[in-house]
Design a protein around this motif. Structure first.
Motif, PDB file in Angstrom:
ATOM      1  N   ALA A 106      -2.255  15.915  59.779  1.00 46.47           N
ATOM      2  CA  ALA A 106      -1.558  17.126  60.162  1.00 46.47           C
ATOM      3  C   ALA A 106      -0.489  17.425  59.194  1.00 46.47           C
ATOM      4  O   ALA A 106      -0.132  18.382  58.716  1.00 46.47           O
ATOM      5  CB  ALA A 106      -1.026  17.245  61.579  1.00 46.47           C
TER       6      ALA A 106
ATOM      7  N   GLN B  78       0.393  20.575  56.340  1.00 47.67           N
ATOM      8  CA  GLN B  78       1.657  21.174  56.247  1.00 47.67           C
ATOM      9  C   GLN B  78       2.109  21.082  54.803  1.00 47.67           C
ATOM     10  O   GLN B  78       2.681  22.204  54.302  1.00 47.67           O
ATOM     11  CB  GLN B  78       2.540  20.743  57.316  1.00 47.67           C
TER      12      GLN B  78
ATOM     13  N   LYS C  80       3.835  25.404  54.297  1.00 53.43           N
ATOM     14  CA  LYS C  80       4.738  25.803  55.386  1.00 53.43           C
ATOM     15  C   LYS C  80       5.635  24.788  55.765  1.00 53.43           C
ATOM     16  O   LYS C  80       6.890  25.080  55.975  1.00 53.43           O
ATOM     17  CB  LYS C  80       3.998  26.211  56.726  1.00 53.43           C
TER      18      LYS C  80
ATOM     19  N   GLN D 291       6.249  22.425  58.214  1.00 54.73           N
ATOM     20  CA  GLN D 291       7.047  22.460  59.382  1.00 54.73           C
ATOM     21  C   GLN D 291       6.175  21.339  60.389  1.00 54.73           C
ATOM     22  O   GLN D 291       5.009  21.136  59.803  1.00 54.73           O
ATOM     23  CB  GLN D 291       7.006  23.793  60.023  1.00 54.73           C
TER      24      GLN D 291
ATOM     25  N   THR E 272       4.088  19.997  63.581  1.00 55.77           N
ATOM     26  CA  THR E 272       3.319  20.827  64.463  1.00 55.77           C
ATOM     27  C   THR E 272       3.206  19.817  65.775  1.00 55.77           C
ATOM     28  O   THR E 272       3.560  18.598  65.841  1.00 55.77           O
ATOM     29  CB  THR E 272       1.856  21.082  63.937  1.00 55.77           C
ATOM     30  N   ARG E 273       2.620  20.399  66.629  1.00 54.47           N
ATOM     31  CA  ARG E 273       2.328  19.491  68.080  1.00 54.47           C
ATOM     32  C   ARG E 273       1.213  18.720  67.732  1.00 54.47           C
ATOM     33  O   ARG E 273       1.453  17.436  68.390  1.00 54.47           O
ATOM     34  CB  ARG E 273       1.634  20.707  69.186  1.00 54.47           C
TER      35      ARG E 273
ATOM     36  N   THR F 240      11.815  18.954  65.215  1.00 59.02           N
ATOM     37  CA  THR F 240      11.093  19.847  66.107  1.00 59.02           C
ATOM     38  C   THR F 240      12.166  20.847  66.515  1.00 59.02           C
ATOM     39  O   THR F 240      12.118  22.035  66.543  1.00 59.02           O
ATOM     40  CB  THR F 240      10.226  19.499  67.040  1.00 59.02           C
TER      41      THR F 240
ATOM     42  N   GLN G 102      13.564  22.863  63.932  1.00 55.15           N
ATOM     43  CA  GLN G 102      12.542  23.883  63.678  1.00 55.15           C
ATOM     44  C   GLN G 102      12.921  25.063  64.826  1.00 55.15           C
ATOM     45  O   GLN G 102      12.733  26.108  64.317  1.00 55.15           O
ATOM     46  CB  GLN G 102      11.343  23.318  63.751  1.00 55.15           C
TER      47      GLN G 102
END
Length: 119
Positions: A22, A26, A31, A33, A35-36, A87, A90
């Motif tokens: 993941a 990114q 991007k 950032q 993520t979950r 997070t 963000q």
């Protein structure tokens, strides 16, 4: 019991693969950032790692390497802290500081390297 331990090890590796995968999507997708899915991968790796740290299902005469386990735990806690703080930033600012983002990827790779290289 040894088979169950190997299944838990497999789940642990899947967790790190999800986290690093993941992150790589990114990082190279532009991007940058959090993520979950990164948090889910870290959680899977952490829970399975804690289960592996318990001295069960080991063959006779095998000793646990607690220095290695402690080092991996500290690195994982730092990754978790960076993911949590990043997070939050963000959500507020709309982006993650570049240093935090790259540190998560580097520390995830370091944790995997510790697991495979350190005996």
């Amino acid at each position: 019991m040894e088979t169950l331990r190997h299944v838990v090890l497999f789940v642990h590796l899947i967790g790190f693969a999800v986290l690093l995968g993941a992150w790589a999507v990114q990082a190279f997708g532009g991007k940058r950032q959090f993520t979950r899915l990164m948090s889910i991968g870290m959680t899977i790796a952490a829970l399975a790692g804690l289960a592996l740290a318990a001295p069960w299902g080991l063959p006779e005469g095998v000793e646990m390497n607690y220095a290695k386990i402690g080092t991996k735990l500290v690195v994982l806690l730092v990754i978790g802290a960076l993911l949590g703080i990043g997070t939050s930033k963000q959500r507020k600012a709309g982006s993650v500081p570049a240093v935090m983002f790259w540190l998560v990827g580097i520390l995830t790779a370091v944790n995997a390297a510790i697991a495979t290289i350190w005996r």
